[in-house]
Design an enzyme around this catalytic site. Sequence first.
Site, PDB file in Angstrom:
ATOM      1  N   MET A 115      46.357  34.363  96.345  1.00  0.00           N
ATOM      2  CA  MET A 115      46.060  33.591  95.141  1.00  0.00           C
ATOM      3  C   MET A 115      45.614  32.192  95.584  1.00  0.00           C
ATOM      4  SD  MET A 115      49.117  34.611  92.518  1.00  0.00           S
ATOM      5  CE  MET A 115      50.419  34.218  93.676  1.00  0.00           C
ATOM      6  N   VAL A 116      44.886  31.515  94.729  1.00  0.00           N
ATOM      7  CA  VAL A 116      44.374  30.178  95.043  1.00  0.00           C
ATOM      8  C   VAL A 116      45.509  29.234  95.434  1.00  0.00           C
ATOM      9  CG1 VAL A 116      43.213  28.157  94.107  1.00  0.00           C
ATOM     10  CG2 VAL A 116      42.337  30.417  93.626  1.00  0.00           C
ATOM     11  N   GLY A 152      42.349  39.773  91.326  1.00  0.00           N
ATOM     12  CA  GLY A 152      43.112  38.810  90.525  1.00  0.00           C
ATOM     13  C   GLY A 152      42.517  37.430  90.603  1.00  0.00           C
ATOM     14  N   CYS A 153      43.383  36.469  90.411  1.00  0.00           N
ATOM     15  CA  CYS A 153      42.989  35.059  90.414  1.00  0.00           C
ATOM     16  C   CYS A 153      43.049  34.514  91.825  1.00  0.00           C
ATOM     17  CB  CYS A 153      43.925  34.272  89.500  1.00  0.00           C
ATOM     18  SG  CYS A 153      43.518  32.540  89.391  1.00  0.00           S
ATOM     19  N   VAL A 154      41.899  34.441  92.456  1.00  0.00           N
ATOM     20  CA  VAL A 154      41.827  33.905  93.823  1.00  0.00           C
ATOM     21  C   VAL A 154      41.229  32.527  93.777  1.00  0.00           C
ATOM     22  CG1 VAL A 154      40.823  34.190  96.107  1.00  0.00           C
ATOM     23  CG2 VAL A 154      41.630  36.164  94.869  1.00  0.00           C
TER      24      VAL A 154
END
Length: 105
Positions: free
Chosen positions: A65-66, A103-105
């Site tokens: 994830m980020v 997903g949220c990368v």
Amino acid sequence: MAEITYKGKSFEVDEDGFLLHFDDWCPEWMEYVKESEGIVEINADHQKILDFLQDYYRKNGIAPMVRILSKNTGYKLKEVYELFPSGPGKGACKMAGLPKPTGCV
């Protein structure tokens, strides 16, 4: 499934141009994505992010994830976008040879 040929090497990619097989990553792939992203030169900052992404993927089988990327590399999201104009998912993960993040990368 599509195929991209660059500097004598062929790469199987998905419909979004991400490598289908992480093990196919090589410097030629990085050069190909660099050119398509409009990045002039890969510097130490780029390399630090690419190395982290590849190591994380090898250990976990997914892109981080980020928040994890930022925490472990020390780069804020704005800085990641300055290095990889299309972002951490489309630009950095693609260049690192990871599959398209879900997903949220």
